[in-house]
Scaffold this motif. Structure first.
Motif, PDB file in Angstrom:
ATOM      1  N   ILE A 150       0.881  -1.173   0.000  1.00  0.00           N
ATOM      2  CA  ILE A 150       0.000   0.000   0.000  1.00  0.00           C
ATOM      3  C   ILE A 150       0.916   1.219   0.000  1.00  0.00           C
ATOM      4  CG2 ILE A 150      -1.879   1.188   1.195  1.00  0.00           C
ATOM      5  CD1 ILE A 150      -2.390  -1.585   2.598  1.00  0.00           C
ATOM      6  N   GLN A 151       0.828   2.043  -1.044  1.00  0.00           N
ATOM      7  CA  GLN A 151       1.852   3.053  -1.276  1.00  0.00           C
ATOM      8  C   GLN A 151       1.271   4.450  -1.481  1.00  0.00           C
ATOM      9  OE1 GLN A 151       3.502   0.931  -4.713  1.00  0.00           O
ATOM     10  NE2 GLN A 151       5.368   0.539  -3.551  1.00  0.00           N
ATOM     11  N   ASN A 152       2.131   5.439  -1.175  1.00  0.00           N
ATOM     12  CA  ASN A 152       1.925   6.848  -1.548  1.00  0.00           C
ATOM     13  C   ASN A 152       0.603   7.419  -1.043  1.00  0.00           C
ATOM     14  OD1 ASN A 152       4.398   6.783  -2.954  1.00  0.00           O
ATOM     15  ND2 ASN A 152       3.390   6.017  -4.799  1.00  0.00           N
ATOM     16  N   PHE A 153       0.402   7.364   0.277  1.00  0.00           N
ATOM     17  CA  PHE A 153      -0.806   7.929   0.854  1.00  0.00           C
ATOM     18  C   PHE A 153      -0.459   8.971   1.919  1.00  0.00           C
ATOM     19  CE2 PHE A 153       0.185   3.982   3.074  1.00  0.00           C
ATOM     20  CZ  PHE A 153       0.132   4.328   4.416  1.00  0.00           C
ATOM     21  N   PHE A 154      -1.421   9.849   2.192  1.00  0.00           N
ATOM     22  CA  PHE A 154      -1.295  10.885   3.215  1.00  0.00           C
ATOM     23  C   PHE A 154      -2.695  11.310   3.617  1.00  0.00           C
ATOM     24  CE2 PHE A 154      -0.967  15.139   4.905  1.00  0.00           C
ATOM     25  CZ  PHE A 154       0.179  15.092   5.661  1.00  0.00           C
ATOM     26  N   PRO A 155      -2.981  11.495   4.908  1.00  0.00           N
ATOM     27  CA  PRO A 155      -2.089  11.337   6.058  1.00  0.00           C
ATOM     28  C   PRO A 155      -1.772   9.873   6.360  1.00  0.00           C
ATOM     29  CG  PRO A 155      -4.322  11.818   6.760  1.00  0.00           C
ATOM     30  CD  PRO A 155      -4.333  11.971   5.288  1.00  0.00           C
ATOM     31  N   MET A 156      -1.020   9.654   7.458  1.00  0.00           N
ATOM     32  CA  MET A 156      -0.494   8.325   7.746  1.00  0.00           C
ATOM     33  C   MET A 156      -1.579   7.349   8.201  1.00  0.00           C
ATOM     34  SD  MET A 156       2.678   7.292  10.267  1.00  0.00           S
ATOM     35  CE  MET A 156       1.837   7.836  11.757  1.00  0.00           C
ATOM     36  N   ASP A 157      -2.627   7.837   8.873  1.00  0.00           N
ATOM     37  CA  ASP A 157      -3.650   6.944   9.416  1.00  0.00           C
ATOM     38  C   ASP A 157      -4.314   6.145   8.302  1.00  0.00           C
ATOM     39  OD1 ASP A 157      -3.108   7.961  11.919  1.00  0.00           O
ATOM     40  OD2 ASP A 157      -4.701   9.475  11.813  1.00  0.00           O
ATOM     41  N   ILE A 158      -4.351   4.829   8.474  1.00  0.00           N
ATOM     42  CA  ILE A 158      -4.928   3.944   7.458  1.00  0.00           C
ATOM     43  C   ILE A 158      -5.431   2.686   8.155  1.00  0.00           C
ATOM     44  CG2 ILE A 158      -2.774   2.704   6.926  1.00  0.00           C
ATOM     45  CD1 ILE A 158      -3.632   2.901   3.926  1.00  0.00           C
ATOM     46  N   GLU A 159      -6.468   2.087   7.603  1.00  0.00           N
ATOM     47  CA  GLU A 159      -7.039   0.859   8.175  1.00  0.00           C
ATOM     48  C   GLU A 159      -6.994  -0.245   7.127  1.00  0.00           C
ATOM     49  OE1 GLU A 159     -11.252  -0.896   9.994  1.00  0.00           O
ATOM     50  OE2 GLU A 159     -10.980   1.274   9.714  1.00  0.00           O
ATOM     51  N   VAL A 160      -6.425  -1.390   7.533  1.00  0.00           N
ATOM     52  CA  VAL A 160      -6.314  -2.531   6.630  1.00  0.00           C
ATOM     53  C   VAL A 160      -6.955  -3.745   7.298  1.00  0.00           C
ATOM     54  CG1 VAL A 160      -4.771  -3.997   5.285  1.00  0.00           C
ATOM     55  CG2 VAL A 160      -4.157  -1.614   5.713  1.00  0.00           C
ATOM     56  N   VAL A 161      -7.843  -4.420   6.573  1.00  0.00           N
ATOM     57  CA  VAL A 161      -8.540  -5.594   7.084  1.00  0.00           C
ATOM     58  C   VAL A 161      -8.354  -6.744   6.101  1.00  0.00           C
ATOM     59  CG1 VAL A 161     -10.794  -6.568   7.687  1.00  0.00           C
ATOM     60  CG2 VAL A 161     -10.254  -4.212   8.311  1.00  0.00           C
ATOM     61  N   TRP A 162      -8.090  -7.934   6.634  1.00  0.00           N
ATOM     62  CA  TRP A 162      -7.992  -9.136   5.811  1.00  0.00           C
ATOM     63  C   TRP A 162      -9.251  -9.985   6.003  1.00  0.00           C
ATOM     64  CZ3 TRP A 162      -4.420 -10.489   2.194  1.00  0.00           C
ATOM     65  CH2 TRP A 162      -3.210  -9.770   2.175  1.00  0.00           C
ATOM     66  N   LEU A 163      -9.752 -10.556   4.908  1.00  0.00           N
ATOM     67  CA  LEU A 163     -10.912 -11.438   4.963  1.00  0.00           C
ATOM     68  C   LEU A 163     -10.621 -12.733   4.221  1.00  0.00           C
ATOM     69  CD1 LEU A 163     -12.087  -8.284   4.089  1.00  0.00           C
ATOM     70  CD2 LEU A 163     -14.097  -9.374   5.096  1.00  0.00           C
ATOM     71  N   ARG A 164     -11.166 -13.822   4.737  1.00  0.00           N
ATOM     72  CA  ARG A 164     -11.102 -15.122   4.063  1.00  0.00           C
ATOM     73  C   ARG A 164     -12.529 -15.545   3.761  1.00  0.00           C
ATOM     74  NH1 ARG A 164      -8.447 -19.875   7.343  1.00  0.00           N
ATOM     75  NH2 ARG A 164      -6.528 -18.862   6.697  1.00  0.00           N
ATOM     76  N   ASN A 165     -12.850 -15.629   2.483  1.00  0.00           N
ATOM     77  CA  ASN A 165     -14.219 -15.942   2.054  1.00  0.00           C
ATOM     78  C   ASN A 165     -15.238 -15.025   2.739  1.00  0.00           C
ATOM     79  OD1 ASN A 165     -13.291 -18.060   0.379  1.00  0.00           O
ATOM     80  ND2 ASN A 165     -13.321 -19.487   2.110  1.00  0.00           N
ATOM     81  N   GLY A 166     -14.874 -13.756   2.850  1.00  0.00           N
ATOM     82  CA  GLY A 166     -15.776 -12.761   3.418  1.00  0.00           C
ATOM     83  C   GLY A 166     -15.756 -12.639   4.916  1.00  0.00           C
ATOM     84  N   VAL A 167     -14.992 -13.487   5.617  1.00  0.00           N
ATOM     85  CA  VAL A 167     -14.934 -13.463   7.078  1.00  0.00           C
ATOM     86  C   VAL A 167     -13.636 -12.783   7.514  1.00  0.00           C
ATOM     87  CG1 VAL A 167     -14.900 -14.852   9.180  1.00  0.00           C
ATOM     88  CG2 VAL A 167     -16.288 -15.577   7.219  1.00  0.00           C
ATOM     89  N   GLN A 168     -13.754 -11.764   8.367  1.00  0.00           N
ATOM     90  CA  GLN A 168     -12.577 -11.023   8.805  1.00  0.00           C
ATOM     91  C   GLN A 168     -11.630 -11.910   9.594  1.00  0.00           C
ATOM     92  OE1 GLN A 168     -13.334  -7.144  10.451  1.00  0.00           O
ATOM     93  NE2 GLN A 168     -11.463  -7.157  11.679  1.00  0.00           N
ATOM     94  N   GLN A 169     -10.336 -11.754   9.318  1.00  0.00           N
ATOM     95  CA  GLN A 169      -9.286 -12.521   9.977  1.00  0.00           C
ATOM     96  C   GLN A 169      -8.628 -11.665  11.067  1.00  0.00           C
ATOM     97  OE1 GLN A 169      -8.758 -16.001   8.715  1.00  0.00           O
ATOM     98  NE2 GLN A 169     -10.771 -15.162   8.155  1.00  0.00           N
ATOM     99  N   ASP A 170      -8.584 -12.219  12.285  1.00  0.00           N
ATOM    100  CA  ASP A 170      -7.999 -11.476  13.407  1.00  0.00           C
ATOM    101  C   ASP A 170      -6.640 -12.033  13.826  1.00  0.00           C
ATOM    102  OD1 ASP A 170     -10.254  -9.763  13.664  1.00  0.00           O
ATOM    103  OD2 ASP A 170     -11.331 -11.366  14.713  1.00  0.00           O
ATOM    104  N   PHE A 171      -6.290 -13.228  13.366  1.00  0.00           N
ATOM    105  CA  PHE A 171      -5.015 -13.840  13.738  1.00  0.00           C
ATOM    106  C   PHE A 171      -4.106 -13.918  12.511  1.00  0.00           C
ATOM    107  CE2 PHE A 171      -8.217 -15.530  16.648  1.00  0.00           C
ATOM    108  CZ  PHE A 171      -7.649 -15.211  17.880  1.00  0.00           C
ATOM    109  N   GLY A 172      -2.829 -13.748  12.744  1.00  0.00           N
ATOM    110  CA  GLY A 172      -1.853 -13.826  11.671  1.00  0.00           C
ATOM    111  C   GLY A 172      -1.747 -12.568  10.836  1.00  0.00           C
ATOM    112  N   VAL A 173      -2.353 -11.473  11.310  1.00  0.00           N
ATOM    113  CA  VAL A 173      -2.321 -10.212  10.568  1.00  0.00           C
ATOM    114  C   VAL A 173      -1.148  -9.375  11.054  1.00  0.00           C
ATOM    115  CG1 VAL A 173      -3.566  -8.079  10.079  1.00  0.00           C
ATOM    116  CG2 VAL A 173      -4.817 -10.256  10.184  1.00  0.00           C
TER     117      VAL A 173
END
Length: 284
Positions: free
Chosen positions: A197-220
């Protein structure tokens, strides 16, 4: 038959065919030739000799060469616009021919004045480039305004346009496609999915991983944001897991939210386990 270009004999590049119709012969001579911009205005001459003629027969044609711009784009200074500060937008048109060109600006469909132009000036191999710039002080009401640079040139069938939208919320991130290491893991193998994820401003950003539509909370895992000399941030988002048999053809999604985005950005990856006949795919 002797075709000539600016006194240079290029007959050897032509192909000739002769046909017969009754007692009459017909001949066609075809020449395939790729001109350069230096051939603009050159004269093509085809000379025909035959004993039935009292001398030579000549056919002439002048060559008009045009070259479409290699690049057309808008840059901003500063890179991240802010209300109350001066903003310079530059429309850059690179490597075109011939020299005459018209560049104009429109803001929300209204023509702009006070434009400064640099060039056209020569570039490599007799091409030209031009730089056209507008400057103004931004206000809050400019947020979302669309500036369009219109380019008119002989090489273009109709005026070309490049646009720039004012975003006072910052610079939206560039989200790359997901990569997998290893690309085709076996069951029980540690697998890492990465998304730059590149070239953004301001620094605050939110990234979420999903597996088959289900949010992943471990291994992130997210790398620290790194700021470039231009003041923009970049990072890498990762998801680590042990591949299971049920992961075959699972769809993994990296979802990115940022204040400068109108809507979230997503990149997907379909996982293929080794030994399977299915194939992995990337999508946006």
């Amino acid at each position: 038959m002797e075709p000539l270009l600016s006194a240079e004999d290029i007959t050897g590049h032509a192909s000739h065919s002769v046909t017969k119709s009754g007692r009459v012969f017909n001949m066609t001579s075809e020449l395939s030739y790729t001109p350069s911009v230096r051939d603009h205005g050159a004269k093509m001459v085809c000379e025909v000799k035959h004993k039935a003629f009292r001398g030579l027969r000549r056919l002439e044609k002048h060559i008009n060469v045009v070259a479409r711009p290699n690049k057309m784009y808008i840059t901003s200074s500063p890179l991240v616009p802010r209300a109350g500060e001066k903003l310079a937008l530059s429309c850059i048109v690179e490597k075109f021919y011939p020299k005459p060109i018209e560049v104009s600006w429109v803001k929300n469909r209204e023509a702009l004045t006070g434009v400064t132009q640099y060039g056209p000036f020569p570039r490599d191999n007799d091409y030209y480039s031009v730089w056209n710039q507008i400057e103004f002080v931004l206000s809050e009401k400019d947020d979302g305004a669309i500036f369009i640079c219109q380019i008119t040139h002989n090489s273009l069938g109709s005026p070309a346009e490049v646009s720039y939208e004012i975003n006072l919320k910052g610079m939206p991130p560039e989200v790359q496609y997901i990569s997998a290491d290893p690309p085709d893991p076996g069951v029980g193998a540690e697998t890492r999915l990465s998304c730059m994820i590149q070239n953004f401003f301001p620094m605050d950003i939110e990234v979420v991983w999903l597996r088959n539509g289900v949010q992943q909370d471990f291994g992130v895992f997210n790398s620290p944001c790194v700021q470039s000399s231009r003041g923009l941030y970049s990072m890498c988002a990762m998801l680590k897991f042990i591949a299971q048999a049920g992961d075959h053809e699972s769809v993994f999604t990296c979802r990115v939210q940022h204040v400068a985005l109108k809507s979230c950005q997503e990149r997907t990856y379909t996982l293929t386990l080794s030994g399977s006949s299915a194939s992995s795919s990337n999508g946006s």
